[in-house]
Design a protein around this motif. Structure first.
Motif, short mmCIF file in Angstrom:
data_model
loop_
_atom_site.label_atom_id
_atom_site.label_comp_id
_atom_site.label_asym_id
_atom_site.label_seq_id
_atom_site.Cartn_x
_atom_site.Cartn_y
_atom_site.Cartn_z
N UNK A 145 0.84 -1.21 0.00
CA UNK A 145 0.00 0.00 0.00
C UNK A 145 0.87 1.25 0.00
N UNK A 146 2.00 1.23 0.74
CA UNK A 146 2.92 2.37 0.72
C UNK A 146 3.40 2.62 -0.70
N UNK A 147 3.76 1.55 -1.42
CA UNK A 147 4.23 1.71 -2.80
C UNK A 147 3.18 2.39 -3.67
N UNK A 148 1.93 2.08 -3.44
CA UNK A 148 0.84 2.67 -4.23
C UNK A 148 0.71 4.17 -3.93
N UNK A 149 0.77 4.54 -2.66
CA UNK A 149 0.47 5.91 -2.27
C UNK A 149 1.70 6.81 -2.13
N UNK A 150 2.89 6.23 -2.07
CA UNK A 150 4.09 7.03 -1.91
C UNK A 150 4.27 7.96 -3.11
N UNK A 151 4.52 9.21 -2.84
CA UNK A 151 4.69 10.19 -3.90
C UNK A 151 3.42 10.90 -4.31
N UNK A 152 2.26 10.44 -3.80
CA UNK A 152 1.01 11.15 -4.09
C UNK A 152 1.06 12.51 -3.38
N UNK A 153 0.60 13.56 -4.03
CA UNK A 153 0.72 14.90 -3.45
C UNK A 153 -0.31 15.25 -2.37
N UNK A 154 -1.44 14.53 -2.31
CA UNK A 154 -2.48 14.97 -1.38
C UNK A 154 -2.21 14.52 0.05
N UNK A 155 -2.78 15.24 0.99
CA UNK A 155 -2.49 15.02 2.41
C UNK A 155 -3.00 13.68 2.92
N UNK A 156 -4.10 13.18 2.38
CA UNK A 156 -4.62 11.88 2.84
C UNK A 156 -3.64 10.78 2.47
N UNK A 157 -3.11 10.80 1.26
CA UNK A 157 -2.13 9.80 0.84
C UNK A 157 -0.89 9.87 1.73
N UNK A 158 -0.47 11.07 2.07
CA UNK A 158 0.70 11.22 2.95
C UNK A 158 0.42 10.65 4.34
N UNK A 159 -0.80 10.81 4.84
CA UNK A 159 -1.17 10.23 6.14
C UNK A 159 -1.17 8.71 6.06
N UNK A 160 -1.64 8.17 4.94
CA UNK A 160 -1.65 6.71 4.75
C UNK A 160 -0.22 6.18 4.79
N UNK A 161 0.68 6.84 4.06
CA UNK A 161 2.08 6.41 4.03
C UNK A 161 2.70 6.52 5.43
N UNK A 162 2.44 7.63 6.12
CA UNK A 162 3.01 7.81 7.46
C UNK A 162 2.50 6.74 8.43
N UNK A 163 1.21 6.47 8.38
CA UNK A 163 0.62 5.46 9.28
C UNK A 163 1.22 4.08 9.00
N UNK A 164 1.29 3.71 7.74
CA UNK A 164 1.79 2.39 7.38
C UNK A 164 3.30 2.26 7.53
N UNK A 165 4.01 3.35 7.44
CA UNK A 165 5.46 3.31 7.62
C UNK A 165 5.82 2.84 9.04
#
Length: 124
Positions: free
Chosen positions: A100-120
């Motif tokens: 899931x991080x691979x999918x959302x990493x690099x997305x510019x919107x804040x929700x995607x960044x929260x997803x990456x931070x949570x899963x990291x």
């Protein structure tokens, strides 16, 4: 209570989320009041958003991109979230988190960044 003027700029997707939220309220508050309530509610909850909630919010704001996940375009954000989280290939939390991080990493919107931070935190 003394107040101060605060201005912000927002894109149409953000404003749509705010407008959808405020229309769901009994009194349909103006945008400024809606944002004030949302922020107070989020900050006072003390809870981090769940992955499920973040994915649902992202799919709601980016419904046109559901097809990129191999799902039919008419799948609801709720169903897309369920499918992604219950996918057999993602049964291991770490493997699932990395995918899931691979999918959302690099997305510019804040929700995607929260997803990456949570899963990291999970995938370390």
């Amino acid at each position: 209570m003394k107040t101060e003027r605060f201005e912000m700029r927002a894109d149409r997707d953000f404003l749509k989320l705010v407008d959808d939220w405020r229309r769901a309220q009994a009194d349909i508050p103006p945008r400024a009041e809606a944002i004030r309530r949302i922020v107070i509610q989020a900050l006072s909850s003390g809870d981090d958003p769940t992955l499920s909630a973040l994915l649902k919010d992202w799919f709601s704001a980016n419904h046109h991109r559901i097809g990129e996940f191999g799902l039919e375009a008419d799948v609801t954000p709720e169903k897309a979230t369920t499918i992604i989280l219950e996918d057999g290939a993602r049964q291991s939390p770490v493997i699932g988190a990395k995918a899931i991080i691979d999918i959302f990493d690099g997305e510019p919107d804040s929700i995607a960044k929260q997803i990456v931070a949570l899963l990291s935190r999970v995938a370390r």
